[in-house]
Design a protein around this motif. Structure first.
Motif, PDB file in Angstrom:
ATOM      1  N   ARG A  46      26.401  34.107  25.086  1.00 47.57           N
ATOM      2  CA  ARG A  46      27.320  35.251  25.050  1.00 47.57           C
ATOM      3  C   ARG A  46      26.915  36.311  26.063  1.00 47.57           C
ATOM      4  O   ARG A  46      27.771  36.909  26.740  1.00 47.57           O
ATOM      5  CB  ARG A  46      27.353  35.854  23.638  1.00 47.57           C
ATOM      6  N   VAL A  47      25.605  36.575  26.154  1.00 40.50           N
ATOM      7  CA  VAL A  47      25.122  37.561  27.131  1.00 40.50           C
ATOM      8  C   VAL A  47      25.435  37.080  28.540  1.00 40.50           C
ATOM      9  O   VAL A  47      25.902  37.849  29.389  1.00 40.50           O
ATOM     10  CB  VAL A  47      23.611  37.795  26.961  1.00 40.50           C
ATOM     11  N   TYR A  48      25.204  35.789  28.780  1.00 43.52           N
ATOM     12  CA  TYR A  48      25.438  35.241  30.113  1.00 43.52           C
ATOM     13  C   TYR A  48      26.904  35.395  30.515  1.00 43.52           C
ATOM     14  O   TYR A  48      27.212  35.835  31.621  1.00 43.52           O
ATOM     15  CB  TYR A  48      25.032  33.763  30.153  1.00 43.52           C
ATOM     16  N   ARG A  49      27.804  35.068  29.609  1.00 46.54           N
ATOM     17  CA  ARG A  49      29.227  35.173  29.918  1.00 46.54           C
ATOM     18  C   ARG A  49      29.630  36.636  30.148  1.00 46.54           C
ATOM     19  O   ARG A  49      30.432  36.945  31.027  1.00 46.54           O
ATOM     20  CB  ARG A  49      30.076  34.567  28.799  1.00 46.54           C
ATOM     21  N   ALA A  50      29.059  37.541  29.347  1.00 47.27           N
ATOM     22  CA  ALA A  50      29.400  38.961  29.490  1.00 47.27           C
ATOM     23  C   ALA A  50      28.968  39.506  30.845  1.00 47.27           C
ATOM     24  O   ALA A  50      29.668  40.309  31.464  1.00 47.27           O
ATOM     25  CB  ALA A  50      28.746  39.765  28.369  1.00 47.27           C
ATOM     26  N   VAL A  51      27.816  39.060  31.351  1.00 45.21           N
ATOM     27  CA  VAL A  51      27.292  39.571  32.617  1.00 45.21           C
ATOM     28  C   VAL A  51      27.976  38.916  33.811  1.00 45.21           C
ATOM     29  O   VAL A  51      28.302  39.577  34.799  1.00 45.21           O
ATOM     30  CB  VAL A  51      25.769  39.356  32.691  1.00 45.21           C
ATOM     31  N   THR A  52      28.211  37.605  33.718  1.00 45.52           N
ATOM     32  CA  THR A  52      28.690  36.859  34.891  1.00 45.52           C
ATOM     33  C   THR A  52      30.196  36.622  34.896  1.00 45.52           C
ATOM     34  O   THR A  52      30.782  36.352  35.940  1.00 45.52           O
ATOM     35  CB  THR A  52      28.009  35.486  34.981  1.00 45.52           C
ATOM     36  N   GLY A  53      30.827  36.666  33.724  1.00 48.42           N
ATOM     37  CA  GLY A  53      32.247  36.377  33.651  1.00 48.42           C
ATOM     38  C   GLY A  53      32.575  34.908  33.571  1.00 48.42           C
ATOM     39  O   GLY A  53      33.749  34.526  33.597  1.00 48.42           O
ATOM     40  N   GLU A  54      31.584  34.045  33.452  1.00 45.22           N
ATOM     41  CA  GLU A  54      31.829  32.619  33.303  1.00 45.22           C
ATOM     42  C   GLU A  54      30.780  32.015  32.376  1.00 45.22           C
ATOM     43  O   GLU A  54      29.701  32.595  32.150  1.00 45.22           O
ATOM     44  CB  GLU A  54      31.811  31.902  34.655  1.00 45.22           C
ATOM     45  N   ALA A  55      31.082  30.845  31.839  1.00 52.00           N
ATOM     46  CA  ALA A  55      30.145  30.164  30.950  1.00 52.00           C
ATOM     47  C   ALA A  55      28.986  29.586  31.755  1.00 52.00           C
ATOM     48  O   ALA A  55      29.129  29.248  32.939  1.00 52.00           O
ATOM     49  CB  ALA A  55      30.857  29.060  30.187  1.00 52.00           C
ATOM     50  N   LEU A  56      27.837  29.448  31.104  1.00 48.43           N
ATOM     51  CA  LEU A  56      26.666  28.877  31.767  1.00 48.43           C
ATOM     52  C   LEU A  56      26.971  27.483  32.293  1.00 48.43           C
ATOM     53  O   LEU A  56      26.594  27.136  33.422  1.00 48.43           O
ATOM     54  CB  LEU A  56      25.498  28.830  30.778  1.00 48.43           C
ATOM     55  N   LEU A 134      35.860  48.296  51.729  1.00 49.97           N
ATOM     56  CA  LEU A 134      35.277  49.050  50.630  1.00 49.97           C
ATOM     57  C   LEU A 134      34.634  48.038  49.698  1.00 49.97           C
ATOM     58  O   LEU A 134      35.312  47.118  49.233  1.00 49.97           O
ATOM     59  CB  LEU A 134      36.387  49.807  49.894  1.00 49.97           C
ATOM     60  N   GLY A 135      33.323  48.152  49.451  1.00 46.68           N
ATOM     61  CA  GLY A 135      32.739  47.094  48.646  1.00 46.68           C
ATOM     62  C   GLY A 135      31.309  47.315  48.225  1.00 46.68           C
ATOM     63  O   GLY A 135      30.816  48.443  48.138  1.00 46.68           O
ATOM     64  N   LEU A 136      30.634  46.190  47.979  1.00 41.91           N
ATOM     65  CA  LEU A 136      29.276  46.169  47.467  1.00 41.91           C
ATOM     66  C   LEU A 136      28.431  45.202  48.290  1.00 41.91           C
ATOM     67  O   LEU A 136      28.884  44.095  48.614  1.00 41.91           O
ATOM     68  CB  LEU A 136      29.258  45.687  46.007  1.00 41.91           C
ATOM     69  N   HIS A 137      27.209  45.594  48.599  1.00 44.86           N
ATOM     70  CA  HIS A 137      26.252  44.671  49.195  1.00 44.86           C
ATOM     71  C   HIS A 137      25.754  43.733  48.089  1.00 44.86           C
ATOM     72  O   HIS A 137      25.248  44.185  47.064  1.00 44.86           O
ATOM     73  CB  HIS A 137      25.081  45.432  49.814  1.00 44.86           C
ATOM     74  N   HIS A 138      25.917  42.436  48.315  1.00 48.47           N
ATOM     75  CA  HIS A 138      25.478  41.468  47.315  1.00 48.47           C
ATOM     76  C   HIS A 138      23.961  41.444  47.237  1.00 48.47           C
ATOM     77  O   HIS A 138      23.272  41.448  48.257  1.00 48.47           O
ATOM     78  CB  HIS A 138      25.995  40.070  47.672  1.00 48.47           C
ATOM     79  N   GLN A 139      23.454  41.404  46.017  1.00 49.40           N
ATOM     80  CA  GLN A 139      22.022  41.280  45.775  1.00 49.40           C
ATOM     81  C   GLN A 139      21.793  40.107  44.837  1.00 49.40           C
ATOM     82  O   GLN A 139      22.521  39.928  43.864  1.00 49.40           O
ATOM     83  CB  GLN A 139      21.455  42.564  45.160  1.00 49.40           C
ATOM     84  N   GLY A 140      20.767  39.311  45.136  1.00 55.88           N
ATOM     85  CA  GLY A 140      20.476  38.164  44.284  1.00 55.88           C
ATOM     86  C   GLY A 140      20.857  36.868  44.971  1.00 55.88           C
ATOM     87  O   GLY A 140      21.263  36.837  46.139  1.00 55.88           O
ATOM     88  N   PRO A 141      20.737  35.746  44.256  1.00 56.11           N
ATOM     89  CA  PRO A 141      21.043  34.441  44.847  1.00 56.11           C
ATOM     90  C   PRO A 141      22.502  34.348  45.263  1.00 56.11           C
ATOM     91  O   PRO A 141      23.382  34.981  44.680  1.00 56.11           O
ATOM     92  CB  PRO A 141      20.716  33.451  43.716  1.00 56.11           C
ATOM     93  N   MET A 144      25.495  33.821  42.964  1.00 54.08           N
ATOM     94  CA  MET A 144      26.037  34.900  42.137  1.00 54.08           C
ATOM     95  C   MET A 144      27.054  35.760  42.887  1.00 54.08           C
ATOM     96  O   MET A 144      27.482  36.796  42.384  1.00 54.08           O
ATOM     97  CB  MET A 144      24.898  35.784  41.613  1.00 54.08           C
ATOM     98  N   ILE A 145      27.472  35.342  44.077  1.00 55.21           N
ATOM     99  CA  ILE A 145      28.484  36.107  44.814  1.00 55.21           C
ATOM    100  C   ILE A 145      29.765  36.294  44.002  1.00 55.21           C
ATOM    101  O   ILE A 145      30.342  37.393  43.993  1.00 55.21           O
ATOM    102  CB  ILE A 145      28.762  35.461  46.186  1.00 55.21           C
ATOM    103  N   PRO A 146      30.264  35.260  43.292  1.00 58.90           N
ATOM    104  CA  PRO A 146      31.468  35.507  42.473  1.00 58.90           C
ATOM    105  C   PRO A 146      31.280  36.624  41.454  1.00 58.90           C
ATOM    106  O   PRO A 146      32.213  37.367  41.145  1.00 58.90           O
ATOM    107  CB  PRO A 146      31.704  34.154  41.786  1.00 58.90           C
ATOM    108  N   HIS A 147      30.075  36.779  40.947  1.00 59.86           N
ATOM    109  CA  HIS A 147      29.808  37.825  39.965  1.00 59.86           C
ATOM    110  C   HIS A 147      29.838  39.204  40.629  1.00 59.86           C
ATOM    111  O   HIS A 147      30.253  40.188  40.013  1.00 59.86           O
ATOM    112  CB  HIS A 147      28.451  37.575  39.287  1.00 59.86           C
ATOM    113  N   THR A 148      29.390  39.277  41.895  1.00 59.17           N
ATOM    114  CA  THR A 148      29.472  40.540  42.626  1.00 59.17           C
ATOM    115  C   THR A 148      30.925  40.959  42.819  1.00 59.17           C
ATOM    116  O   THR A 148      31.266  42.144  42.720  1.00 59.17           O
ATOM    117  CB  THR A 148      28.749  40.424  43.981  1.00 59.17           C
ATOM    118  N   PHE A 149      31.798  39.983  43.069  1.00 62.91           N
ATOM    119  CA  PHE A 149      33.221  40.307  43.207  1.00 62.91           C
ATOM    120  C   PHE A 149      33.805  40.801  41.877  1.00 62.91           C
ATOM    121  O   PHE A 149      34.663  41.700  41.870  1.00 62.91           O
ATOM    122  CB  PHE A 149      34.004  39.100  43.714  1.00 62.91           C
ATOM    123  N   ARG A 150      33.370  40.253  40.770  1.00 62.89           N
ATOM    124  CA  ARG A 150      33.856  40.738  39.476  1.00 62.89           C
ATOM    125  C   ARG A 150      33.410  42.179  39.253  1.00 62.89           C
ATOM    126  O   ARG A 150      34.168  43.005  38.739  1.00 62.89           O
ATOM    127  CB  ARG A 150      33.349  39.831  38.355  1.00 62.89           C
TER     128      ARG A 150
END
Length: 286
Positions: A46-56, A134-141, A144-150
Motif C-alpha cells: 500500500r505504501v509503495y502504491r501511494a508513493v509511486t502510483g503503481e503496484a510493485l 516548467l518541471g522537476l529535476h529527476h532524482q533517483g534511479p 522512477m522517472i514515471p513517478h517524477t512525472f506523477r
C-alpha cells in the motif's frame, strides 16, 4: 503527509527500485524489498502504491521488459536467453508479456533494429524555437522517472498550471543513460506562451523549476508504442540513422515529447524523440 516524511518515503522506495533495476531477473520477494525500504511487509504494497502510483508487480514487470528491449536491439541473442536474463521462466511467457506491453514480439523488435527501423525515411529535420519548460529535476534511479512525472502533475495542479492551457509533457535528457552518474533528466510541462505573474509566483512556491531549452535543428522521430521502447529507439537513432545522415550531434540536450493523454493504452502512445544535430564542421585546410 509532511514534506520531510514524503521525502523520506521517496528515498526508501528509490532503494527498492534501484535493487530491482540492478538485477531484473531476481525473484524480488515482497518481504525482502519491504525490509530494504524499512517498511512493514504487511503494509508495504500500500505504501509503495501511494508513493509511486503503481503496484510493485507492475514496476517489476516494466523494468524487466524495459531491460529486455535494450538487450534485443541490435542483438542476435536467442529470445529464450534474453527471457532468462530478465527473469522469465520460458520464452513463451516472456514473448506474451513483451507483446502485451509493446505490441511487438521480441523477434519483431530484433528485426526492426537490425533493419535500421529508424531509417532516413522515418526521420525528418525540424528547426525549433526555444522551448520554455516548467518541471522537476529527476532524482533517483531512472526507473522512477514515471513517478517524477506523477509528482510534477500534482505540484503543477497545486500551482494552478496543470490544465490552465494546452500543454505537452517533455523530458530533457543529458548524458549517457547507461551511466546514471553522468545522466540527468528533467521532467517538464511545456509552458504556454502567456504566463502570468500570479502563476509564476505559485510555481515558485510549489518548488517547480523553470528552464528554457535552446532552439535549433533537431532530427525528429515519432515513436508509436509504449515508453518501454524509448531507450531502444534512441539506440537505433544513434547507431543506424545518425552515421548515415550527414549530421553530427549538437551540444544541446535530447528531448522527448510525450504526445498522448494520461491513460492511453501503451501500444497507442506517441512520443516524439528530438535529437539535436548540426552539419559537421569543415576540416581545416592543410
Amino acid at each position: 503527509m509532511k514534506a520531510s516524511t514524503e521525502a523520506s518515503y521517496r528515498q526508501r522506495i528509490a532503494r527498492v527500485v534501484e535493487a530491482i533495476a540492478a538485477d531484473p531477473a531476481a525473484e524480488h520477494r515482497l518481504d525482502s524489498l519491504a525490509a530494504l525500504a524499512a517498511f512493514s511487509p504487511y503494509h508495504f504494497h500500500r505504501v509503495y502504491r501511494a508513493v509511486t502510483g503503481e503496484a510493485l508487480a507492475d514496476t517489476i514487470r516494466r523494468i524487466r521488459l524495459h531491460h529486455a528491449a535494450s538487450l534485443l536491439v541490435g542483438s542476435n541473442r536467442p529470445v529464450v536467453e534474453i527471457a532468462g536474463a530478465v527473469g522469465y521462466g520460458s520464452a513463451q511467457s516472456f514473448a506474451r508479456a513483451f507483446r502485451e506491453f509493446t505490441s511487438l514480439s521480441p523477434s519483431e523488435l530484433q528485426r526492426l533494429s537490425q533493419d535500421h527501423g529508424a531509417g532516413a525515411g522515418a526521420v525528418r529535420l525540424r528547426e525549433l524555437p526555444p522551448m520554455p519548460l516548467l518541471g522537476l529535476h529527476h532524482q533517483g534511479p531512472l526507473s522512477m522517472i514515471p513517478h517524477t512525472f506523477r509528482r510534477l502533475a500534482a505540484l503543477a495542479t497545486r500551482a494552478g498550471w496543470h490544465g490552465r492551457a494546452p500543454a505537452s509533457l517533455a523530458g530533457v535528457c543529458q548524458g549517457d543513460p547507461e551511466s546514471e552518474a553522468d545522466f540527468s533528466y528533467f521532467a517538464a510541462l511545456i509552458r504556454p506562451d502567456h504566463a502570468d505573474t500570479q502563476g509564476a509566483l505559485a510555481v515558485d512556491a510549489a518548488g517547480l523549476t523553470e528552464m528554457t531549452v535552446a532552439g535549433g535543428r533537431y532530427a525528429s522521430f515519432i515513436l508509436r508504442g509504449p515508453y518501454t521502447l524509448i531507450n531502444a529507439t534512441w539506440e537505433i537513432l544513434f547507431s543506424a540513422w545518425l552515421p548515415a545522415s550527414g549530421h553530427e550531434p549538437d551540444h544541446r540536450p535530447a528531448l522527448e515529447l510525450y504526445r498522448s493523454e494520461p491513460g492511453t493504452a501503451p501500444a497507442l502512445c506517441e512520443t516524439e524523440l528530438l535529437l539535436p544535430v548540426r552539419l559537421p564542421a569543415s576540416p581545416p585546410l592543410g
